[in-house]
Design an enzyme around this catalytic site. Sequence first.
Site, PDB file in Angstrom:
ATOM      1  N   LYS A  22      88.574  21.273  75.611  1.00  0.00           N
ATOM      2  CA  LYS A  22      89.365  20.024  75.633  1.00  0.00           C
ATOM      3  C   LYS A  22      89.549  19.546  77.066  1.00  0.00           C
ATOM      4  O   LYS A  22      89.366  18.367  77.368  1.00  0.00           O
ATOM      5  CB  LYS A  22      90.730  20.284  74.985  1.00  0.00           C
ATOM      6  CG  LYS A  22      91.753  19.182  75.274  1.00  0.00           C
ATOM      7  CD  LYS A  22      93.086  19.444  74.636  1.00  0.00           C
ATOM      8  CE  LYS A  22      94.030  20.343  75.384  1.00  0.00           C
ATOM      9  NZ  LYS A  22      94.783  19.741  76.491  1.00  0.00           N
ATOM     10  N   ASN A  23      89.917  20.470  77.944  1.00  0.00           N
ATOM     11  CA  ASN A  23      90.293  20.055  79.295  1.00  0.00           C
ATOM     12  C   ASN A  23      89.087  19.703  80.176  1.00  0.00           C
ATOM     13  O   ASN A  23      89.264  19.198  81.288  1.00  0.00           O
ATOM     14  CB  ASN A  23      91.192  21.108  79.947  1.00  0.00           C
ATOM     15  CG  ASN A  23      92.551  21.145  79.274  1.00  0.00           C
ATOM     16  OD1 ASN A  23      92.906  20.219  78.544  1.00  0.00           O
ATOM     17  ND2 ASN A  23      93.311  22.212  79.499  1.00  0.00           N
ATOM     18  N   CYS A 116     102.256  17.069  76.348  1.00  0.00           N
ATOM     19  CA  CYS A 116     103.173  18.160  75.999  1.00  0.00           C
ATOM     20  C   CYS A 116     104.372  18.158  76.936  1.00  0.00           C
ATOM     21  O   CYS A 116     104.223  17.987  78.141  1.00  0.00           O
ATOM     22  CB  CYS A 116     102.455  19.506  76.117  1.00  0.00           C
ATOM     23  SG  CYS A 116     101.331  19.836  74.757  1.00  0.00           S
ATOM     24  N   ARG A 121     106.204  17.265  85.145  1.00  0.00           N
ATOM     25  CA  ARG A 121     104.845  16.742  85.242  1.00  0.00           C
ATOM     26  C   ARG A 121     104.751  15.400  85.981  1.00  0.00           C
ATOM     27  O   ARG A 121     104.242  14.409  85.445  1.00  0.00           O
ATOM     28  CB  ARG A 121     104.195  16.658  83.849  1.00  0.00           C
ATOM     29  CG  ARG A 121     104.293  17.952  83.097  1.00  0.00           C
ATOM     30  CD  ARG A 121     103.494  17.959  81.829  1.00  0.00           C
ATOM     31  NE  ARG A 121     102.078  18.229  82.053  1.00  0.00           N
ATOM     32  CZ  ARG A 121     101.173  18.285  81.093  1.00  0.00           C
ATOM     33  NH1 ARG A 121     101.505  18.073  79.860  1.00  0.00           N
ATOM     34  NH2 ARG A 121      99.918  18.551  81.364  1.00  0.00           N
ATOM     35  N   ARG A 398      95.995  19.010  68.808  1.00  0.00           N
ATOM     36  CA  ARG A 398      95.571  18.362  70.054  1.00  0.00           C
ATOM     37  C   ARG A 398      94.559  19.230  70.788  1.00  0.00           C
ATOM     38  O   ARG A 398      93.774  18.720  71.593  1.00  0.00           O
ATOM     39  CB  ARG A 398      96.774  18.165  70.977  1.00  0.00           C
ATOM     40  CG  ARG A 398      97.856  17.344  70.337  1.00  0.00           C
ATOM     41  CD  ARG A 398      99.031  17.323  71.221  1.00  0.00           C
ATOM     42  NE  ARG A 398      98.611  16.669  72.450  1.00  0.00           N
ATOM     43  CZ  ARG A 398      99.433  16.186  73.337  1.00  0.00           C
ATOM     44  NH1 ARG A 398     100.723  16.284  73.133  1.00  0.00           N
ATOM     45  NH2 ARG A 398      98.988  15.611  74.401  1.00  0.00           N
TER      46      ARG A 398
END
Length: 417
Positions: A22-23, A116, A121, A398
């Site tokens: 995913k990343n 998330c 962040r 996700r």
Amino acid sequence: MEKLVIHGGNRLTGEMSVHGSKNSALPILAATALTGCESVIHNCPRLSDVDAAIDILKSLGCKVNRENDTVTVNSCCLENDEVPAPLMQKMRSSVIFMGAMLGRNGKAVLSAPGGCEIGLRPIDMHISAVKALGVSVTNEDGRLYFTAENGLKGAKITLPFPSVGATENVMLAACVAKGTTVLDNAAREPEITDLADFLNKCGARIYGAGDSTLIIKGVNRLHPAEHTVIPDRIAAASYLLCAAVTQGNILINEITPKHIAVLLPVLQEMGCIIKLSANSVRLVAPARLSRVEILRTMPYPGFPTDIQAPMTAALSVADGTSVMIENIFESRYKHISELLKLGANISVEGRMAVIRGVPYLSGALLRAPDLRGGFALITAALAARGESEITHIEHIYRGYEEPEHILESLGADIKRI
Ligand code: EPZ
């Protein structure tokens, strides 16, 4: 509302493979907007965050086609500079479109990213880094306006922390800037190397990916390319931990063991037997896991924060007391109150969790707090006696492609209802 229902106690055995990372897929999809031509991306996982990235590409004017795991993006005619707020809200990685759009058009308009809730962040490092490349940033009506009026210019940048996202944004903008950018204290994650590999296939000149200094020589234009996303190291680690807590014996094929090199000795310390080949890992779990003295999450190649939650779940049934220190995100222990409902004995003080292993967990009604925290609840429920129900499972999807099918194929009693 959808939920997962798990009857714990089944031993996991058999073979599996993991989806694409995913990343990696998310910044690579953002990069396709930068190229201005057709990109073909294979091994793109079927995840809701990837769907969100595709929706952003479409909203910018790209033509996107998905056939199974291959996504083709044609970005020749970008129509918009703004990522619409509802799409920004869908995931944190929407912020990576900033570098791609600046590189493409010298302009980008973004609002606050979602994702998330695992900490504050902020995106201050992304902003200072693009400012160094000649971008001005203004904040109006809840939006951030990024403009490179005189074009992007290579610069010497030192990140205060090796942020994955800030490194990716610099790579995307700097690869088409005038001149050379030297990025010190860059993130070294395998996903950074994968993004560099894709951009270099498109004609970029990025050197040093995987080291902490990146040298990016700006080029005038990029060209079409085809790329295969690397396997998801966090998914692989998560499934190994599911096998570890169920006295399992599983083989994960088609992965890159060196991407989880830091985890393997920890699993051995917990009593698991690990057998490696060039592209697979077998784990044979003991009757009961042993504790680990202390684990600290760190940027790659350190112990990944993304494995902290499933590891905490596994250690909750280990013999003895383990200590976990979460150094990356300040609110990444939200799964622990849920683990307590299963009978775990864990206390948290600031960034430290003390996990006193209990002989067994008992099924309970649980709520997934976030992506990895949600998978930690699956891990614990597989080990628990009796039935557990996990709600708010949209978080889990996700980042994990059909986990119920993979786990069922290994012998777990798990249903998505
Ligand atoms: C990436 O997030 C991953 N996401 C995360 O995976 C992962 O947990 C994280 O890197 C660390 O490995 C994607 O790749 C899409 P960072 P990112 O910038 O880029 C602080 C998962 O579960 N920071 O390296 O957002 C930040 O608050 C996810 O798959 C600033 O202070 O992570 C954090 O404490 C979740 N200012 C630390 O740095 C900034 O401008 C590391 O963040 C940027 C970051």
